[in-house]
Design a protein around this motif. Structure first.
Motif, short mmCIF file in Angstrom:
data_model
loop_
_atom_site.label_atom_id
_atom_site.label_comp_id
_atom_site.label_asym_id
_atom_site.label_seq_id
_atom_site.Cartn_x
_atom_site.Cartn_y
_atom_site.Cartn_z
N VAL A 119 -8.63 -1.66 6.11
CA VAL A 119 -8.32 -0.58 5.18
C VAL A 119 -8.77 0.72 5.83
O VAL A 119 -9.92 0.84 6.25
CB VAL A 119 -9.08 -0.74 3.84
N VAL A 142 -11.04 0.39 -1.32
CA VAL A 142 -10.99 -1.07 -1.26
C VAL A 142 -11.47 -1.52 0.11
O VAL A 142 -11.31 -0.83 1.10
CB VAL A 142 -9.53 -1.54 -1.54
N CYS A 189 -3.29 -3.51 -3.32
CA CYS A 189 -3.50 -4.51 -2.27
C CYS A 189 -4.31 -5.69 -2.79
O CYS A 189 -4.09 -6.83 -2.41
CB CYS A 189 -4.17 -3.89 -1.05
N CYS A 194 -7.27 5.74 1.76
CA CYS A 194 -7.14 4.83 0.61
C CYS A 194 -7.41 5.63 -0.67
O CYS A 194 -8.37 6.37 -0.75
CB CYS A 194 -8.14 3.69 0.75
N ILE A 195 -6.53 5.47 -1.64
CA ILE A 195 -6.70 6.19 -2.89
C ILE A 195 -7.29 5.30 -3.99
O ILE A 195 -7.40 5.70 -5.14
CB ILE A 195 -5.38 6.81 -3.39
N GLY A 196 -7.62 4.09 -3.62
CA GLY A 196 -8.28 3.20 -4.57
C GLY A 196 -7.39 2.68 -5.67
O GLY A 196 -7.84 2.33 -6.76
N CYS A 197 -6.09 2.58 -5.41
CA CYS A 197 -5.16 2.13 -6.46
C CYS A 197 -5.27 0.62 -6.70
O CYS A 197 -4.91 0.14 -7.74
CB CYS A 197 -3.73 2.49 -6.07
N ARG A 198 -5.76 -0.08 -5.72
CA ARG A 198 -6.00 -1.53 -5.81
C ARG A 198 -4.73 -2.39 -5.88
O ARG A 198 -4.80 -3.54 -6.31
CB ARG A 198 -6.94 -1.85 -6.98
N CYS A 216 0.83 -1.21 0.00
CA CYS A 216 0.00 0.00 0.00
C CYS A 216 0.87 1.26 0.00
O CYS A 216 1.71 1.45 0.87
CB CYS A 216 -0.92 0.01 1.21
N PRO A 217 0.68 2.15 -0.97
CA PRO A 217 1.53 3.34 -1.05
C PRO A 217 1.14 4.44 -0.06
O PRO A 217 1.90 5.38 0.15
CB PRO A 217 1.31 3.83 -2.49
N THR A 218 -0.03 4.34 0.54
CA THR A 218 -0.48 5.43 1.41
C THR A 218 -0.51 5.08 2.89
O THR A 218 -0.70 5.94 3.74
CB THR A 218 -1.90 5.88 1.04
S1 SF4 Z 1 -6.34 0.45 -2.81
FE1 SF4 Z 1 -5.25 -0.82 -1.32
S2 SF4 Z 1 -3.07 -0.42 -1.74
FE2 SF4 Z 1 -4.25 1.25 -2.76
S3 SF4 Z 1 -4.36 2.91 -1.21
FE3 SF4 Z 1 -6.20 1.67 -0.93
S4 SF4 Z 1 -5.62 0.19 0.67
FE4 SF4 Z 1 -3.70 1.04 -0.13
#
Ligand code: SF4
Lengths: 154, 247
Positions: free
Chosen positions: B137, B178, B148, B142-146, B122-124
């Motif tokens: 989560v 997520v 994870c 969470c930036i929703g990059c997925r 996870c980058p955040t």
């Molecule tokens: S989608 Fe998953 S990896 Fe991306 S920011 Fe949210 S929790 Fe972290």
């Protein structure tokens, strides 16, 4: 010549000034509060005090909620004092028809007025649910009544 | 490999017990009380407990979806009739042994790893593990990059593609983040049991046990000690909090 110009300037200002004054008194005389101030719904039970003095909450409610949010999610601290859930329990009727975004919803009433966008309610419930475990009626610790009851420190 | 990881957590437990016993002589009863009851609301969770689950696949009934329905109901998960993208926190998996024809049925969800790959990637910092082992989560960041979702070997996480209407007040969920099984953290913090376990018991299957893996007297620890429990993909060394019997 210069004097005349200054004089004209002065009188123009006076005219504008009195016009503004007249306008404002007219609005006040009209008693139309909504045009100047947000119409904030009262809490369900007005005899209960908020978790902090009203002025403090007006200015800094977001700080309290932000702090609590991290404590709750990451550390599992579930005191009610600064919990968003409890704000909603106290300020929004169960199954209220006023949803976040409507002027009648407690949070939106002011946020709409101030033009401040928040995204709390994209995820969080904007009204208490009917089977609410922590509602005012069933809670054994109505934190709103006494600031010292639970989790007093910020 | 399994033996090794289990021993690892047991060693930690032994250390903790030593501290607890030392503490007892100074303040009798303090530690014992804490183990037995729900933690006070104003106290942070600690690594003195590690929540886990043990699933006996021999008791889990093929075709029964009580745990899945209970989870959806509890956490307000609604289907949009698009199976490919609908959120899934817990699902039933059917395994058929080609040799013997034996069919195994089991519920699959976030395994609440001790070393969760979702947290690593996870980058955040939104993907996180609580001190008591529950992997969550933080949807606030969470930036929703997925990433994870891709990192998880158990396909346990899903993305909320749609606006959520009327989320449960204790289970906030929203579009663009997520989500996954929280082990019903809102219940656990109040001394409760996850909704799936409750439903499994109510359906009289009793295939799921929830409890503290670090408490040697908990039902789950006793059962694990007696009959053992396997990790799925134990080769990954994640030391999962969810264990299975009969696989
Ligand atoms: S989608 Fe998953 S990896 Fe991306 S920011 Fe949210 S929790 Fe972290």
């Amino acid at each position: 010549m210069l004097q005349l110009k200054q004089l004209m300037h002065k009188s123009l200002l006076m005219v504008i000034g009195s016009a503004l004054l007249a306008l404002s008194t007219a609005v006040y005389a009209d008693g139309d509060k909504a045009s100047f101030m947000p119409d904030i719904p009262e809490p369900k039970d007005e005899s209960l005090k908020c978790v902090q003095p009203e002025d403090e909450m007006k200015k800094n409610h977001m700080e309290y909620i932000l702090h609590q949010r991290d404590k709750t999610l990451r550390e599992g601290v579930r005191t009610k004092q600064y919990s968003l859930k409890e704000c909603i329990n106290c300020h929004v009727e169960k199954n209220s028809t006023a949803r976040f975004g409507d002027d009648k919803h407690f949070c939106s009433s002011c946020h709409n007025y101030a033009g401040v966008t928040i995204d709390c309610f994209q995820c969080h419930a904007d009204r208490p649910s009917s089977n609410n475990k922590h509602s005012q009626s069933t809670s054994s610790f109505p934190h709103y009544a006494d600031n010292s009851v639970e989790g007093a420190s910020k | 490999m399994i033996e090794k990881t289990i021993n690892f957590s047991r060693r930690i437990f032994v250390e903790k017990t030593a501290t607890a016993v030392a503490g007892l002589s100074i303040a009798p009863g303090v530690f014992l009380n804490q183990v037995a009851q729900a933690k006070p609301a104003d106290q942070a969770v600690t690594s003195d407990v590690r929540w886990g689950m043990l699933i006996d696949t021999n008791k889990c009934a093929t075709g029964c979806t009580a745990c899945v329905s209970a989870c959806n109901e509890e956490n307000g998960i609604q289907s949009h009739n698009r199976p490919a993208t609908d959120q899934v926190w817990i699902r039933k998996v059917k395994l058929r042994d080609k040799q013997t024809g034996h069919v195994t049925s089991l519920p699959m969800m976030c395994q609440h790893c001790e070393h969760p790959p979702c947290v690593d990637v996870c980058p955040t910092g939104a993907s996180m593990k609580r001190e008591d082992g529950i992997v969550l989560v933080d949807k606030h960041i969470c930036i929703g990059c997925r990433y994870c979702m891709m990192a998880c070997p158990y396909k346990a996480r899903s993305f909320a593609h749609e606006t959520v209407t009327d989320p449960k007040e204790y289970a906030p969920r929203g579009k663009g983040t997520v989500e996954a099984c929280t082990l019903c953290v809102h219940r656990v913090d109040e001394g409760g049991t996850p909704a799936c376990v409750e439903a499994c018991n109510a359906a009289e299957h009793g295939a799921m046990i929830f409890g503290d893996l670090k408490d040697p007297n908990s039902e789950i620890s006793k059962e694990l000690e007696k009959h053992g429990g396997k990790q799925i993909r134990a080769d990954l060394n994640l030391n999962t909090g969810v264990r299975y019997q009969g696989i």
